[in-house]
Design a protein around this motif. Structure first.
Motif, PDB file in Angstrom:
ATOM      1  N   PHE A  24      21.359-112.562 -77.541  1.00 23.32           N
ATOM      2  CA  PHE A  24      20.465-112.881 -78.651  1.00 23.32           C
ATOM      3  C   PHE A  24      19.571-114.058 -78.285  1.00 23.32           C
ATOM      4  CE2 PHE A  24      19.459-115.757 -82.097  1.00 23.32           C
ATOM      5  CZ  PHE A  24      18.701-114.943 -82.908  1.00 23.32           C
ATOM      6  N   HIS A  70      21.158-116.124 -87.119  1.00 23.45           N
ATOM      7  CA  HIS A  70      20.487-115.199 -86.203  1.00 23.45           C
ATOM      8  C   HIS A  70      19.841-114.061 -86.984  1.00 23.45           C
ATOM      9  CE1 HIS A  70      23.293-116.432 -82.622  1.00 23.45           C
ATOM     10  NE2 HIS A  70      22.459-117.395 -82.975  1.00 23.45           N
ATOM     11  N   LEU A  74      15.904-113.136 -86.855  1.00 23.23           N
ATOM     12  CA  LEU A  74      15.402-111.839 -86.388  1.00 23.23           C
ATOM     13  C   LEU A  74      14.545-111.155 -87.441  1.00 23.23           C
ATOM     14  CD1 LEU A  74      18.341-110.200 -84.389  1.00 23.23           C
ATOM     15  CD2 LEU A  74      16.115-110.921 -83.534  1.00 23.23           C
TER      16      LEU A  74
END
Length: 124
Positions: A24, A70, A74
């Motif tokens: 990631f 995260h 995103l």
């Protein structure tokens, strides 16, 4: 990728989770198109991946909070919301530093604040 991470966290697959976390982060920073920065961050990720699994996450399971951060990041990036994604990234970095400081027992001063562009300040 974030959903994979959440699933792995629930199964206590910390080594695979750490690699998903690394992927990631690389996905995010590799887009900067600066090979020097990418190499430096790759090296940093290589050094921290083992420590995250063997020390940090074993004793302080912060991956759930990180996965949520995260996910937000995103979504903003995928929606083309560059300013929002930048702010979320800065906040993620600041919170990560704060978490490390708490773990180390030294407050939030493990490293200095995230650098900002003129006229900007890190978001909390």
């Amino acid at each position: 990728m974030v959903e994979d991470g959440k699933s792995l966290a629930n199964k206590d697959e910390s080594a695979v989770l750490a690699m998903t976390n690394r992927r990631f982060h690389r996905l995010m920073y590799s887009k900067c198109e600066n090979p020097i920065i990418v190499r430096a961050l790759d090296s940093l990720q290589d050094l921290t991946a083992l420590a995250i699994v063997s020390v940090l996450w074993e004793h302080w399971p912060t991956w759930r909070k990180e996965a949520d951060e995260h996910d937000e990041l995103l979504k903003a990036a995928a929606a083309g919301e560059a300013d929002e994604a930048e702010g979320l990234m800065r906040s993620h970095i600041q919170r990560s530093i704060a978490r490390l400081g708490e773990v180390a027992g030294s407050g939030n001063d493990v490293v200095g604040p995230v650098a900002t562009r003129p006229g900007r300040s890190p978001r909390s």
